[in-house]
Design a protein around this motif. Structure first.
Motif, PDB file in Angstrom:
ATOM      1  N   ASP A  29       0.880  -1.158   0.374  1.00 42.27           N
ATOM      2  CA  ASP A  29       0.442  -0.305   0.022  1.00 42.27           C
ATOM      3  C   ASP A  29       0.654   1.042  -0.104  1.00 42.27           C
ATOM      4  OD1 ASP A  29       0.024   1.567   3.136  1.00 42.27           O
ATOM      5  OD2 ASP A  29       0.034  -0.856   2.484  1.00 42.27           O
ATOM      6  N   ARG A  30       0.854   1.992  -0.778  1.00 39.16           N
ATOM      7  CA  ARG A  30       0.976   3.385  -1.283  1.00 39.16           C
ATOM      8  C   ARG A  30       1.464   4.240   0.436  1.00 39.16           C
ATOM      9  NH1 ARG A  30      -1.510   7.180  -5.590  1.00 39.16           N
ATOM     10  NH2 ARG A  30      -3.191   7.805  -3.556  1.00 39.16           N
ATOM     11  N   ARG A  31       0.966   4.145   1.508  1.00 37.89           N
ATOM     12  CA  ARG A  31       1.763   4.716   2.787  1.00 37.89           C
ATOM     13  C   ARG A  31       2.714   3.967   3.281  1.00 37.89           C
ATOM     14  NH1 ARG A  31      -0.255   7.781   7.170  1.00 37.89           N
ATOM     15  NH2 ARG A  31      -2.066   8.555   6.555  1.00 37.89           N
ATOM     16  N   THR A  32       2.594   2.184   3.562  1.00 39.10           N
ATOM     17  CA  THR A  32       3.723   1.726   4.056  1.00 39.10           C
ATOM     18  C   THR A  32       5.003   2.034   2.689  1.00 39.10           C
ATOM     19  OG1 THR A  32       2.231  -0.295   4.813  1.00 39.10           O
ATOM     20  CG2 THR A  32       4.699  -0.465   3.801  1.00 39.10           C
ATOM     21  N   TRP A  33       4.925   2.405   1.564  1.00 39.90           N
ATOM     22  CA  TRP A  33       5.666   2.582   0.142  1.00 39.90           C
ATOM     23  C   TRP A  33       6.133   4.290   1.241  1.00 39.90           C
ATOM     24  CZ3 TRP A  33       9.193   1.312  -2.476  1.00 39.90           C
ATOM     25  CH2 TRP A  33       9.739   2.159  -3.394  1.00 39.90           C
ATOM     26  N   GLU A  34       5.694   5.416   1.295  1.00 42.93           N
ATOM     27  CA  GLU A  34       6.563   6.010   1.867  1.00 42.93           C
ATOM     28  C   GLU A  34       7.227   5.971   2.601  1.00 42.93           C
ATOM     29  OE1 GLU A  34       5.824   9.343   0.555  1.00 42.93           O
ATOM     30  OE2 GLU A  34       4.795   8.239  -0.862  1.00 42.93           O
ATOM     31  N   ARG A  35       6.812   5.094   3.483  1.00 45.85           N
ATOM     32  CA  ARG A  35       7.833   5.003   5.260  1.00 45.85           C
ATOM     33  C   ARG A  35       9.285   3.886   4.674  1.00 45.85           C
ATOM     34  NH1 ARG A  35       2.780   3.613   7.877  1.00 45.85           N
ATOM     35  NH2 ARG A  35       1.984   5.248   9.416  1.00 45.85           N
ATOM     36  N   THR A  36       8.682   3.867   3.846  1.00 45.87           N
ATOM     37  CA  THR A  36      10.001   2.376   3.058  1.00 45.87           C
ATOM     38  C   THR A  36      11.386   3.714   2.119  1.00 45.87           C
ATOM     39  OG1 THR A  36       8.705   0.424   2.736  1.00 45.87           O
ATOM     40  CG2 THR A  36      10.647   1.115   1.316  1.00 45.87           C
ATOM     41  N   LEU A  37       9.908   4.521   1.884  1.00 42.66           N
ATOM     42  CA  LEU A  37      11.511   5.936   0.978  1.00 42.66           C
ATOM     43  C   LEU A  37      11.918   6.883   2.148  1.00 42.66           C
ATOM     44  CD1 LEU A  37       9.378   7.088  -2.194  1.00 42.66           C
ATOM     45  CD2 LEU A  37      10.877   5.510  -2.295  1.00 42.66           C
ATOM     46  N   GLY A  38      11.194   6.701   3.524  1.00 46.28           N
ATOM     47  CA  GLY A  38      11.816   7.226   4.086  1.00 46.28           C
ATOM     48  C   GLY A  38      12.596   7.392   4.790  1.00 46.28           C
ATOM     49  N   LYS A  39      12.599   5.360   5.687  1.00 46.61           N
ATOM     50  CA  LYS A  39      13.532   4.706   5.470  1.00 46.61           C
ATOM     51  C   LYS A  39      15.509   5.567   5.495  1.00 46.61           C
ATOM     52  CE  LYS A  39      14.486   0.616   8.532  1.00 46.61           C
ATOM     53  NZ  LYS A  39      13.624  -0.508   9.102  1.00 46.61           N
ATOM     54  N   ALA A  40      14.716   5.064   3.998  1.00 47.75           N
ATOM     55  CA  ALA A  40      16.120   4.881   2.824  1.00 47.75           C
ATOM     56  C   ALA A  40      16.895   7.053   3.129  1.00 47.75           C
ATOM     57  CB  ALA A  40      16.159   4.155   1.855  1.00 47.75           C
ATOM     58  N   GLY A  41      16.107   7.411   3.397  1.00 47.73           N
ATOM     59  CA  GLY A  41      16.275   8.762   3.650  1.00 47.73           C
ATOM     60  C   GLY A  41      15.889   9.731   1.696  1.00 47.73           C
ATOM     61  N   TRP A  42      14.997   8.442   0.987  1.00 46.56           N
ATOM     62  CA  TRP A  42      14.877   9.161  -0.453  1.00 46.56           C
ATOM     63  C   TRP A  42      13.947  10.711  -0.371  1.00 46.56           C
ATOM     64  CZ3 TRP A  42      18.017   8.516  -3.684  1.00 46.56           C
ATOM     65  CH2 TRP A  42      19.102   7.160  -3.815  1.00 46.56           C
ATOM     66  N   ILE A  43      13.322  11.072   0.738  1.00 45.64           N
ATOM     67  CA  ILE A  43      12.424  11.964   0.533  1.00 45.64           C
ATOM     68  C   ILE A  43      12.777  12.868   1.753  1.00 45.64           C
ATOM     69  CG2 ILE A  43      10.000  12.414   1.979  1.00 45.64           C
ATOM     70  CD1 ILE A  43       8.523   9.964   2.149  1.00 45.64           C
ATOM     71  N   GLY A  44      12.639  14.050   0.423  1.00 42.57           N
ATOM     72  CA  GLY A  44      13.393  15.754   1.158  1.00 42.57           C
ATOM     73  C   GLY A  44      14.831  16.328  -0.041  1.00 42.57           C
ATOM     74  N   LEU A  45      15.186  15.470  -0.541  1.00 39.41           N
ATOM     75  CA  LEU A  45      16.002  15.382  -1.872  1.00 39.41           C
ATOM     76  C   LEU A  45      16.653  16.273  -2.238  1.00 39.41           C
ATOM     77  CD1 LEU A  45      16.209  12.188  -4.121  1.00 39.41           C
ATOM     78  CD2 LEU A  45      17.965  12.551  -2.045  1.00 39.41           C
ATOM     79  N   GLY A  46      14.666  17.711  -2.549  1.00 43.33           N
ATOM     80  CA  GLY A  46      15.091  18.251  -3.300  1.00 43.33           C
ATOM     81  C   GLY A  46      15.478  19.558  -1.860  1.00 43.33           C
ATOM     82  N   TRP A  47      14.659  19.673  -0.796  1.00 42.72           N
ATOM     83  CA  TRP A  47      15.015  20.826   0.371  1.00 42.72           C
ATOM     84  C   TRP A  47      15.810  21.164   0.233  1.00 42.72           C
ATOM     85  CZ3 TRP A  47      12.336  17.157   4.870  1.00 42.72           C
ATOM     86  CH2 TRP A  47      10.924  16.948   4.363  1.00 42.72           C
ATOM     87  N   SER A  48      15.673  22.119   0.574  1.00 45.74           N
ATOM     88  CA  SER A  48      17.240  23.409   0.806  1.00 45.74           C
ATOM     89  C   SER A  48      17.848  22.894   2.255  1.00 45.74           C
ATOM     90  CB  SER A  48      17.548  24.884   0.631  1.00 45.74           C
ATOM     91  OG  SER A  48      15.837  25.417   1.444  1.00 45.74           O
ATOM     92  N   GLU A  49      17.888  22.206   3.424  1.00 43.18           N
ATOM     93  CA  GLU A  49      17.691  21.450   4.520  1.00 43.18           C
ATOM     94  C   GLU A  49      18.280  20.641   4.480  1.00 43.18           C
ATOM     95  OE1 GLU A  49      16.186  23.881   7.503  1.00 43.18           O
ATOM     96  OE2 GLU A  49      16.344  26.162   6.663  1.00 43.18           O
ATOM     97  N   ALA A  50      19.317  19.563   4.580  1.00 40.87           N
ATOM     98  CA  ALA A  50      18.950  18.918   5.085  1.00 40.87           C
ATOM     99  C   ALA A  50      18.911  17.794   6.988  1.00 40.87           C
ATOM    100  CB  ALA A  50      20.175  17.298   4.658  1.00 40.87           C
TER     101      ALA A  50
END
Length: 381
Positions: A29-50
């Motif tokens: 499901d899509r919510r689980t997939w979001e958490r999978t992406l987040g755990k690997a650090g793939w969410i927020g690549l475009g933010w100006s702050e890490a």
């Protein structure tokens, strides 16, 4: 800016492609997939702050990730509204407390967001917002009104809402940007809108005294218009290039169908196919040029005009090369069962909205005329 990819970018591509190849096929499901992406650090690549659980990445690496994601066949994102719209807005206008509270859960894929802008009487004309928010003695706002065409509201944990906090104000004055939790039974109701494709990605949202905390106002009371316009500037960026990867795949299927049906023998069809291919290349180079420049107020409007009409014409071409079969349902269809669209039918029907949602063509042309060319403002009724 030179938008060639460096050796470091290509190494990043290899890493991204390998990770997506390993994990995308197992996405549930899509919510689980979001958490999978987040755990690997793939969410927020475009933010100006890490530092919020996200990786840091250059602009070219963001392009690489977007393209590889589109090519991988990974599930559609549920967290992109929080990641691509709200997060950059908080980084630009939010307080340190707001960034500390909301950015980590977005980066982790734990909290999903929706956008409370459009209303029945304020769609393309956002300054006509009538949803109201009143500050109570307990320090919370009571939000009352209706939003419409709210993407993924049925999945969202939070909604950023543009509401009128000054009852005597008009147009873009007296508006405030509020962060509102969606889990408020009896105060927030979400009603799915069934589209002609048979899906329900959009919703109506009704606020009946929904609560928002005063410390969750972004940009100060009355500063909502400035914040809202800033957010819209983040709406079209690297994601445009990923979108074009999907467009290229759709065009490839149309060409393949034209060959299979013999429609490619029609010189008019051949000309239309070549034109679609050439215009897609133009869109890519325009997007790269825009990303590589310091930015221009009319660039998002130009991009929207280009891809909206292009995709709509592709839907029409897809039906044309398919022939009469495009108007026929599946062989197992029956009046008592829900109809299902194939890829061509879905492309045609959904693309009817491309020149309307996200700012209609008329609105985009008005922005270009007034803000870029300096022409007289359109009369307001």
């Amino acid at each position: 800016m030179d938008f060639g990819f460096t050796a470091e970018d290509e190494a990043f591509r290899v890493e991204a492609r390998a990770w997506l190849g390993e994990h995308a096929k197992d996405a549930q499901d899509r919510r689980t997939w979001e958490r999978t992406l987040g755990k690997a650090g793939w969410i927020g690549l475009g933010w100006s702050e890490a530092g919020y659980g996200n990786r840091s990445a250059t602009l070219t690496q963001q392009v690489v990730w977007a393209e590889e994601y589109a090519r991988s066949g990974a599930p559609p994102r549920s967290g992109h509204i929080g990641e691509k719209l709200l997060a950059p807005t908080l980084i630009a206008h939010g307080s340190e407390d707001q960034k500390a509270r909301f950015l980590p859960p977005i980066a982790a894929g734990d909290e999903l967001w929706c956008q409370g802008y459009s209303e029945p009487g304020a769609g393309s004309d956002l300054a006509g917002v009538r949803t109201k928010a009143e500050l109570g003695a307990d320090g919370t706002y009571r939000v009352t009104g209706q939003k419409i065409w709210t993407s993924l509201a049925h999945e969202a944990d939070w909604c950023f809402v543009l509401a009128r906090t000054d009852p005597d104000s008009t147009r873009h004055h007296g508006l405030t940007f509020l962060l509102v939790p969606m889990d408020q039974p009896g105060r927030i109701e979400v009603r799915p809108i069934r589209q002609m494709t048979g899906t329900s990605d959009f919703n109506e949202v009704f606020f009946d005294g929904a609560r928002a905390r005063a410390e969750h106002v972004v940009g100060g009371e009355g500063g909502g218009w400035r914040v809202a316009m800033s957010l819209l500037g983040f709406e079209r960026g690297v994601s445009t290039l990923a979108q074009q990867v999907g467009f290229a795949a759709e065009l490839e299927r149309v060409v393949r169908t034209a060959v299979e049906t013999g429609a490619v023998g029609d010189p008019v069809v051949r000309e239309l196919v070549v034109r679609q291919w050439a215009e897609l290349r133009v869109m890519r180079w325009n997007a790269l040029r825009t990303l590589g420049s310091s930015g221009h107020v009319g660039a998002p409007s130009v991009a929207k005009l280009l891809w909206g009409g292009w995709h709509q014409r592709l839907g029409e071409l897809a039906l044309r090369v398919r022939g009469a079969a495009a108007a026929v349902g599946p062989a197992e269809w029956s009046p008592s069962a829900p109809y299902e669209l194939d890829e061509v039918q879905h492309l045609f029907l959904f693309s009817r909205a491309d020149t309307i949602y996200g700012g209609s063509d008329q609105v985009q042309r008005t922005i270009i005329a007034e803000r870029v060319l300096g022409l007289p403002r359109e009369p307001r009724g």
